[in-house]
Design a protein around this motif. Structure first.
Motif, PDB file in Angstrom:
ATOM      1  N   TYR A 286     101.287  88.472  -2.707  1.00 11.72           N
ATOM      2  CA  TYR A 286     101.583  87.101  -1.991  1.00 11.72           C
ATOM      3  C   TYR A 286     101.063  85.934  -2.400  1.00 11.72           C
ATOM      4  O   TYR A 286      99.845  86.121  -2.615  1.00 11.72           O
ATOM      5  CB  TYR A 286     101.930  87.358  -0.494  1.00 11.72           C
ATOM      6  CG  TYR A 286     102.340  88.759  -0.061  1.00 11.72           C
ATOM      7  CD1 TYR A 286     104.041  88.509   0.105  1.00 11.72           C
ATOM      8  CD2 TYR A 286     101.863  89.723   0.619  1.00 11.72           C
ATOM      9  CE1 TYR A 286     104.757  89.509   0.360  1.00 11.72           C
ATOM     10  CE2 TYR A 286     102.834  90.552   0.841  1.00 11.72           C
ATOM     11  CZ  TYR A 286     104.017  90.644   0.916  1.00 11.72           C
ATOM     12  OH  TYR A 286     104.730  91.778   1.158  1.00 11.72           O
ATOM     13  N   ALA A 287     101.692  84.945  -2.503  1.00  8.47           N
ATOM     14  CA  ALA A 287     101.085  83.460  -3.184  1.00  8.47           C
ATOM     15  C   ALA A 287     100.826  82.311  -1.968  1.00  8.47           C
ATOM     16  O   ALA A 287     100.067  81.653  -1.868  1.00  8.47           O
ATOM     17  CB  ALA A 287     101.815  82.966  -4.312  1.00  8.47           C
ATOM     18  N   ALA A 345      92.192  82.942   8.517  1.00  7.73           N
ATOM     19  CA  ALA A 345      92.389  81.512   8.301  1.00  7.73           C
ATOM     20  C   ALA A 345      93.216  81.026   9.646  1.00  7.73           C
ATOM     21  O   ALA A 345      92.958  79.931  10.240  1.00  7.73           O
ATOM     22  CB  ALA A 345      93.305  81.151   7.330  1.00  7.73           C
ATOM     23  N   ALA A 346      93.993  81.950  10.484  1.00  7.97           N
ATOM     24  CA  ALA A 346      94.548  81.643  11.652  1.00  7.97           C
ATOM     25  C   ALA A 346      93.523  82.064  12.876  1.00  7.97           C
ATOM     26  O   ALA A 346      94.089  81.661  14.011  1.00  7.97           O
ATOM     27  CB  ALA A 346      95.615  82.679  11.891  1.00  7.97           C
ATOM     28  N   THR A 376      97.546  79.882   1.366  1.00  4.80           N
ATOM     29  CA  THR A 376      98.091  79.942  -0.176  1.00  4.80           C
ATOM     30  C   THR A 376      97.072  80.060  -1.129  1.00  4.80           C
ATOM     31  O   THR A 376      95.698  79.968  -0.739  1.00  4.80           O
ATOM     32  CB  THR A 376      98.654  78.270  -0.557  1.00  4.80           C
ATOM     33  OG1 THR A 376      99.158  78.511  -1.673  1.00  4.80           O
ATOM     34  CG2 THR A 376      97.468  77.475  -0.130  1.00  4.80           C
ATOM     35  N   ILE A 377      97.317  80.600  -2.181  1.00  2.00           N
ATOM     36  CA  ILE A 377      96.441  80.542  -3.295  1.00  2.00           C
ATOM     37  C   ILE A 377      96.906  79.702  -4.633  1.00  2.00           C
ATOM     38  O   ILE A 377      96.307  79.821  -5.500  1.00  2.00           O
ATOM     39  CB  ILE A 377      96.348  82.073  -3.785  1.00  2.00           C
ATOM     40  CG1 ILE A 377      97.644  82.795  -4.306  1.00  2.00           C
ATOM     41  CG2 ILE A 377      95.347  82.906  -2.790  1.00  2.00           C
ATOM     42  CD1 ILE A 377      97.338  83.907  -4.978  1.00  2.00           C
ATOM     43  N   ILE A 378      97.896  79.111  -4.309  1.00  2.15           N
ATOM     44  CA  ILE A 378      98.622  78.283  -5.265  1.00  2.15           C
ATOM     45  C   ILE A 378      98.750  76.930  -5.009  1.00  2.15           C
ATOM     46  O   ILE A 378      98.349  76.542  -3.719  1.00  2.15           O
ATOM     47  CB  ILE A 378     100.293  78.937  -5.606  1.00  2.15           C
ATOM     48  CG1 ILE A 378     100.787  78.722  -4.193  1.00  2.15           C
ATOM     49  CG2 ILE A 378     100.224  80.122  -6.152  1.00  2.15           C
ATOM     50  CD1 ILE A 378     102.488  79.266  -4.535  1.00  2.15           C
ATOM     51  N   PRO A 379      98.826  75.876  -5.935  1.00  9.84           N
ATOM     52  CA  PRO A 379      98.890  74.458  -5.408  1.00  9.84           C
ATOM     53  C   PRO A 379     100.228  74.459  -4.450  1.00  9.84           C
ATOM     54  O   PRO A 379     101.135  74.867  -4.619  1.00  9.84           O
ATOM     55  CB  PRO A 379      99.335  73.736  -6.876  1.00  9.84           C
ATOM     56  CG  PRO A 379      99.002  74.821  -7.705  1.00  9.84           C
ATOM     57  CD  PRO A 379      98.692  76.145  -7.456  1.00  9.84           C
ATOM     58  N   HIS A 407      93.258  77.379   1.851  1.00  8.73           N
ATOM     59  CA  HIS A 407      93.653  78.131   0.227  1.00  8.73           C
ATOM     60  C   HIS A 407      92.207  78.806   0.144  1.00  8.73           C
ATOM     61  O   HIS A 407      91.156  78.541   0.484  1.00  8.73           O
ATOM     62  CB  HIS A 407      93.387  76.893  -0.841  1.00  8.73           C
ATOM     63  CG  HIS A 407      93.669  77.297  -2.186  1.00  8.73           C
ATOM     64  ND1 HIS A 407      93.029  78.321  -2.849  1.00  8.73           N
ATOM     65  CD2 HIS A 407      94.890  76.906  -2.890  1.00  8.73           C
ATOM     66  CE1 HIS A 407      93.745  78.479  -3.837  1.00  8.73           C
ATOM     67  NE2 HIS A 407      94.456  77.493  -4.053  1.00  8.73           N
ATOM     68  N   SER A 408      92.448  80.073   0.006  1.00  9.79           N
ATOM     69  CA  SER A 408      91.706  81.223  -0.240  1.00  9.79           C
ATOM     70  C   SER A 408      90.535  80.879  -0.960  1.00  9.79           C
ATOM     71  O   SER A 408      89.274  81.340  -0.987  1.00  9.79           O
ATOM     72  CB  SER A 408      92.282  82.464  -0.469  1.00  9.79           C
ATOM     73  OG  SER A 408      92.625  83.169   0.391  1.00  9.79           O
ATOM     74  N   TYR A 409      90.949  80.213  -2.344  1.00 17.36           N
ATOM     75  CA  TYR A 409      89.813  80.025  -3.210  1.00 17.36           C
ATOM     76  C   TYR A 409      88.736  78.682  -2.831  1.00 17.36           C
ATOM     77  O   TYR A 409      87.667  78.768  -3.315  1.00 17.36           O
ATOM     78  CB  TYR A 409      90.268  79.529  -4.515  1.00 17.36           C
ATOM     79  CG  TYR A 409      91.044  80.862  -5.424  1.00 17.36           C
ATOM     80  CD1 TYR A 409      90.113  81.452  -6.302  1.00 17.36           C
ATOM     81  CD2 TYR A 409      92.230  81.341  -5.394  1.00 17.36           C
ATOM     82  CE1 TYR A 409      90.602  82.657  -6.965  1.00 17.36           C
ATOM     83  CE2 TYR A 409      92.764  82.296  -6.035  1.00 17.36           C
ATOM     84  CZ  TYR A 409      91.770  82.997  -6.863  1.00 17.36           C
ATOM     85  OH  TYR A 409      92.136  83.915  -7.633  1.00 17.36           O
ATOM     86  N   TYR A 410      89.375  78.020  -1.908  1.00 19.43           N
ATOM     87  CA  TYR A 410      88.562  76.744  -1.707  1.00 19.43           C
ATOM     88  C   TYR A 410      87.785  76.489  -0.491  1.00 19.43           C
ATOM     89  O   TYR A 410      88.619  76.741   0.584  1.00 19.43           O
ATOM     90  CB  TYR A 410      89.487  75.626  -1.749  1.00 19.43           C
ATOM     91  CG  TYR A 410      88.664  74.242  -1.636  1.00 19.43           C
ATOM     92  CD1 TYR A 410      88.182  73.502  -2.723  1.00 19.43           C
ATOM     93  CD2 TYR A 410      88.601  73.600  -0.370  1.00 19.43           C
ATOM     94  CE1 TYR A 410      87.521  72.391  -2.557  1.00 19.43           C
ATOM     95  CE2 TYR A 410      88.011  72.377  -0.225  1.00 19.43           C
ATOM     96  CZ  TYR A 410      87.255  71.561  -1.248  1.00 19.43           C
ATOM     97  OH  TYR A 410      86.641  70.604  -1.069  1.00 19.43           O
ATOM     98  N   TYR A 411      86.635  76.780  -0.428  1.00 20.47           N
ATOM     99  CA  TYR A 411      85.671  77.099   0.738  1.00 20.47           C
ATOM    100  C   TYR A 411      84.497  76.040   0.747  1.00 20.47           C
ATOM    101  O   TYR A 411      83.768  75.896  -0.155  1.00 20.47           O
ATOM    102  CB  TYR A 411      85.294  78.296   0.957  1.00 20.47           C
ATOM    103  CG  TYR A 411      84.110  78.664   1.948  1.00 20.47           C
ATOM    104  CD1 TYR A 411      84.573  78.237   3.337  1.00 20.47           C
ATOM    105  CD2 TYR A 411      83.174  79.547   1.969  1.00 20.47           C
ATOM    106  CE1 TYR A 411      83.697  78.395   4.171  1.00 20.47           C
ATOM    107  CE2 TYR A 411      82.383  79.941   2.775  1.00 20.47           C
ATOM    108  CZ  TYR A 411      82.637  79.477   4.055  1.00 20.47           C
ATOM    109  OH  TYR A 411      81.803  79.456   5.312  1.00 20.47           O
TER     110      TYR A 411
END
Length: 445
Positions: A286-287, A345-346, A376-379, A407-411
């Protein structure tokens, strides 16, 4: 959870300091308070993919602790991170003896520290290794897992569908083929046909041209060519052949659950997919997800997990079939899913459920996740370019407007120039991948 909102016409720039500001302030205050406490455990994560990073982020948000990881390599999500470091890289980690020795040797680093080593497998191969070798690691690491007998029933798809039948779950019409009979296999349903491995670990290690995680054959000719390509590789195990359930990615559902040491379900979190990944190695992952809720499905899953005596994280993939109004179950992963950070995240931190149960033995009732966020992991632009459903896009847009996007990558707690550059490259490549591979599940690039 914050996402750097990119310069799209429908994204207000002011949201960077908008409705999420109070959430961020609360999280920072909570983190500062936690970091002033003495943490008596050390998370040891197995792997280095986005699932590992999501768990490390969950541990860091809840306890202010930096995780360590052990894996076969160092993948992008854990590169240049301040919240997780891959301390040991062992290419032969899937060998049972190497696995046990590597973990026991690593544990010696913490002798005398007073910290409990909380072991968290984050991949199919690692959970199998842990289950097979659990008695050799108990006492050195703290963890809970199922028996090897139950592992075999659930991890091989043919036996898993038998378990589904026993517990009343619907799944797509399914048959199998083997290396011995694949040239003459007869299908009890029409095309399109989904083709996927029964043994995901063995399939992951094989190589052949145009390999994809999952194939969809539109015709008998394409079907035969795909099977020939797969069995020309080192993969000789069974293949799962399934009818194709109509509908795009937004009909997919994912559910993550946590079952306690007592065999009772402690957490249930449903997610409605917006998009899947479409690169060859990512098909079926999932993205983008928005949290969902379905009381009937929640209860059915609770009864299923408690009925089989499951322990630990479980992840389910399913698709809503508009033809009969049922969810068709595809597979069960014996771990938290790659996209499982949508649960944290929720507001339902996965690390907290694990720690409270395994380390602190707290009494917990069953919690059903109801809060919504766009994970999301996508733009974000890709979501609106490729999602077909207008109602789904409208819900995503409303959540973005409310600042409920992650966004999972951005923390915020893991920022550096090197990581920012890696993040930007990662996001740019998704535009290329979707343009090249979207909708391509055949034997071609």
């Amino acid at each position: 959870c914050t996402l750097p909102l990119l310069d799209f016409k429908w994204v207000p720039r002011g949201r960077r300091n908008g409705p999420l500001s109070f959430v961020l302030s609360f999280l920072k205050l909570e983190e500062e308070s936690i970091m002033n406490q003495e943490i008596d455990f050390q998370p040891v994560l197995l792997g280095s993919d986005i699932n590992v990073y999501g768990m490390a982020r969950s541990f860091h948000q809840e306890y202010g602790v930096k995780s360590v990881a052990i894996g076969k390599g160092i993948l992008g999500p854990c590169t240049a991170s301040k919240i997780v470091t891959v301390e040991v890289v062992e290419p032969n980690l899937e060998d049972d003896q190497v696995f046990v020795k590597t973990l026991l040797d690593f544990a010696k680093r913490y002798e005398g520290s007073g910290k409990k080593l909380l072991l968290v497998p984050c991949g199919d191969n690692y959970i199998k290794l842990l289950v097979r070798n659990q008695e050799k690691l108990r006492g050195t690491y703290v963890f809970e897992c199922i028996s090897e007998e139950l592992l075999m029933r659930l991890s091989i798809k043919e036996s898993f569908y038998q378990v589904c039948t026993e517990h009343g779950f619907a799944f797509p019409k399914t048959t199998t083929c083997s290396y011995e009979n694949y040239k003459n296999v007869e299908l009890p349903f029409d095309f399109p046909v989904i083709i996927k491995p029964s043994n995901s670990v063995a399939y992951w290690n094989c190589r052949f041209p145009h390999k994809k995680k999952v194939f969809v054959a539109q015709s008998r000719e394409e079907f035969s060519a795909i099977l020939e390509a797969i069995y020309s590789s080192s993969y000789k195990d069974h293949l799962i052949l399934q009818e194709y359930i109509p509908g795009d990615d937004s009909n997919m559902r994912v559910m993550n659950c946590y079952c306690g040491r007592d065999g009772k379900v402690k957490l249930i979190a449903l997610g409605n997919a917006l998009l899947e990944e479409h690169s060859p190695e990512g098909i079926g992952s999932y993205a983008a997800i928005i949290n969902g809720y379905d009381e009937k499905l929640n209860q059915q899953m609770k009864n299923f997990l408690e009925g089989i005596g499951y322990v630990g994280f479980a992840n389910f993939d399913m698709k809503y079939d508009h033809r009969d109004g049922t969810y068709k179950l595809f597979e069960m992963n014996l771990r938290q899913g790659r996209s499982s950070y949508y649960v944290t995240a929720a507001g339902y931190n996965l690390a907290k459920w694990l720690v409270d149960d395994v380390l602190y033995h707290k009494d917990m009732e069953c919690t059903v996740a109801k809060n919504k966020v766009l994970w999301t992991i996508i733009p974000l632009k890709i979501i609106f370019d490729y999602v077909k459903s207008e109602s789904v896009k409208a819900e995503a847009k409303a959540l973005i407007k409310a600042g409920k996007v992650c966004h999972s990558y951005y923390y915020e707690g893991d920022r550096s120039l090197k990581r920012w550059v890696h993040y930007k490259k990662n996001q740019f490549h998704y535009f290329e991948k979707y343009k090249r591979y979207f909708g391509n599940k055949g034997l071609r690039d």
